[in-house]
Motif scaffolding. Structure first.
Motif, short mmCIF file in Angstrom:
data_model
loop_
_atom_site.label_atom_id
_atom_site.label_comp_id
_atom_site.label_asym_id
_atom_site.label_seq_id
_atom_site.Cartn_x
_atom_site.Cartn_y
_atom_site.Cartn_z
N TYR A 274 -14.63 9.81 12.88
CA TYR A 274 -15.20 10.82 12.18
C TYR A 274 -16.23 10.27 11.23
N CYS A 275 -16.55 9.20 11.30
CA CYS A 275 -17.74 8.60 10.73
C CYS A 275 -18.42 7.26 11.50
N LYS A 276 -19.58 7.63 12.20
CA LYS A 276 -19.87 6.80 12.97
C LYS A 276 -21.55 6.52 12.53
N THR B 121 -8.87 13.22 7.47
CA THR B 121 -9.42 12.14 8.46
C THR B 121 -8.37 10.87 8.34
N THR C 132 -17.98 3.11 15.01
CA THR C 132 -17.34 3.68 13.92
C THR C 132 -17.34 2.97 12.60
N ALA C 133 -17.15 3.41 11.34
CA ALA C 133 -16.94 2.72 10.31
C ALA C 133 -16.06 1.74 10.29
N GLY D 93 -17.37 4.27 -0.19
CA GLY D 93 -17.07 5.16 1.00
C GLY D 93 -15.64 4.91 1.45
N PHE E 272 -19.85 4.42 4.03
CA PHE E 272 -19.14 5.16 4.98
C PHE E 272 -18.61 6.49 4.28
N GLN E 273 -17.63 7.06 4.30
CA GLN E 273 -17.34 8.35 3.85
C GLN E 273 -17.64 8.56 2.39
#
Length: 382
Positions: free
Chosen positions: A132-134, A174, A139-140, A122, A59-60
């Motif tokens: 903000y994370c797809k 985020t 999405t995550a 992440g 993820f992030q």
């Protein structure tokens, strides 16, 4: 008599002897705090058990956690992926891509419900429903919630997945969090670090496939075999701390000679990890931040790394004696190192004398610093 499975594994490992293979498994057992007899069980599990399916979600993150895994050598990455586990999904390492790899992940989850190992690196953004994370249109947050409930074991790889890490630092735009916060009803093994040592992950997975359960964890979900002792205990610069020798700034004489980095903000005295004893990259002793002259950042601690300013002095939790005693600087007094080791072997002496000397030296050093600021210090190093 050697089984076909043992012979196959030996060939895959480059033709090592059966004895060396058992020794390797015994070392792994010792590293996990198990009796040496457990080495045989690990060896048997490696050669007979069906390869456990692993799904790795990212993820992030910065891919540093995967990169650290790429540099492991016992086992090597190819042996890990082809012989020990079945990596059914990884955005970084999968040969397939797009719809094909997403289909492979869905098929693995369906076929291995309750048995696959889920590894996540992440943080997960939660602001605005996690947009903000797809990945593949999801999405995550959605991906985690639809995957984790079906896993047999969940592992948070790295500080970001464990409790937010870099993504959650500072203003956290985020609203990123670690997966532990999002899976309150599941036991999550946390393997923090930035990046974490890959052997902490490999040992955890190997323990799981051998004993069909997770290793003993601390209150933060970290495997005790890797995170039960503070870095300060086994640091090669520890003798300088006990002797009261501290680098005052980067590049000064004591810094170049390997003195303690406590006064430069080293977080080793409050950070639990096995960094000094299980090194990165197979490049020999000293290949970790403190070994090359940089203070420990405290990345394995939730409220230290990415939360505490780098040069803030660490909170010294305990002054236990080190596991191994060594000379800080070459001795010129004529006293043999053996006699010093024998004398230092008494825990009370190590704590009472070494610890007191270190704290006294810190106080003297602080006083000298204050004197310098007022124009009356002598400018001498500790």
């Amino acid at each position: 008599m050697e089984t076909d499975a043992f012979a196959t594994v030996r060939r895959q490992l480059g033709g090592i002897s059966r004895r060396d293979f058992i020794k390797f498994c015994t070392v792994l057992a010792a590293g996990m705090g198990l009796p040496l007899s457990a080495g045989a069980r690990i060896a048997e599990a490696v050669v007979t058990a069906k390869r456990p399916p692993v799904i790795w979600l990212s993820f992030q993150e910065c891919t540093g956690c995967v990169e650290s895994l790429l540099r492991s050598s016992h086992p090597t990455l190819e042996h890990l992926l082809l012989d020990l586990i079945s990596l059914d999904y990884s955005e970084t390492l999968s040969a397939a891509a797009g719809h094909q790899v997403e289909e492979a992940k869905a098929d693995s989850i369906k076929a291995n419900k309750g048995r696959f190992v889920l590894v996540v690196d992440g943080a997960v953004p939660t602001k605005d429903n996690g947009i903000y994370c797809k990945i593949a249109g999801k999405t995550a947050l959605e991906i985690l919630k639809e995957t984790a409930p079906h896993a047999g074991a969940v592992i948070a790889m790295g500080s970001c997945a464990s409790w937010g890490g870099v993504a959650a630092a500072g203003s956290n735009p985020t609203d990123a969090v670690g997966i532990v916060d999002l899976l309150p009803k599941q036991k999550v093994v946390t393997i923090p670090g930035c990046p974490p040592n890959p052997y902490n992950l490999l040992s955890t997975v190997l323990y799981y496939i051998t004993f069909k359960k997770l290793p003993e964890l601390d209150e933060k979900g970290r495997p005790k075999f890797a995170y039960s002792r503070i870095i300060h205990e086994n640091c090669e610069r520890r003798p300088h701390f006990d002797a009261g020798r501290f680098a005052q700034q980067f590049g000064d004489d004591l810094h170049r000679r390997g003195a303690c980095l406590y006064k430069l903000g080293c977080k080793g005295p409050e950070t639990y990890a096995n960094c000094p004893t299980v090194l990165f990259g197979e490049t020999g002793a000293g290949t970790w931040p403190v070994g090359i002259g940089h203070p420990c950042f405290g990345c394995t601690e939730e409220k230290v790394g990415f939360k505490t300013p780098l040069f803030t002095l660490a909170n010294i939790k305990e002054l236990s004696p080190p596991v191994f005693f060594s000379e800080a600087f070459p001795d010129k007094s004529g006293i043999s190192p053996g006699i010093k080791v024998l004398a230092a072997g008494t825990a009370g002496m190590a704590i009472g004398v070494g610890g007191t000397a270190a704290l006294a030296a810190l106080k003297r050093s602080d006083a000298d610093d204050e004197g310098d600021e007022k124009g009356r210090g002598d400018g001498k190093e500790v």
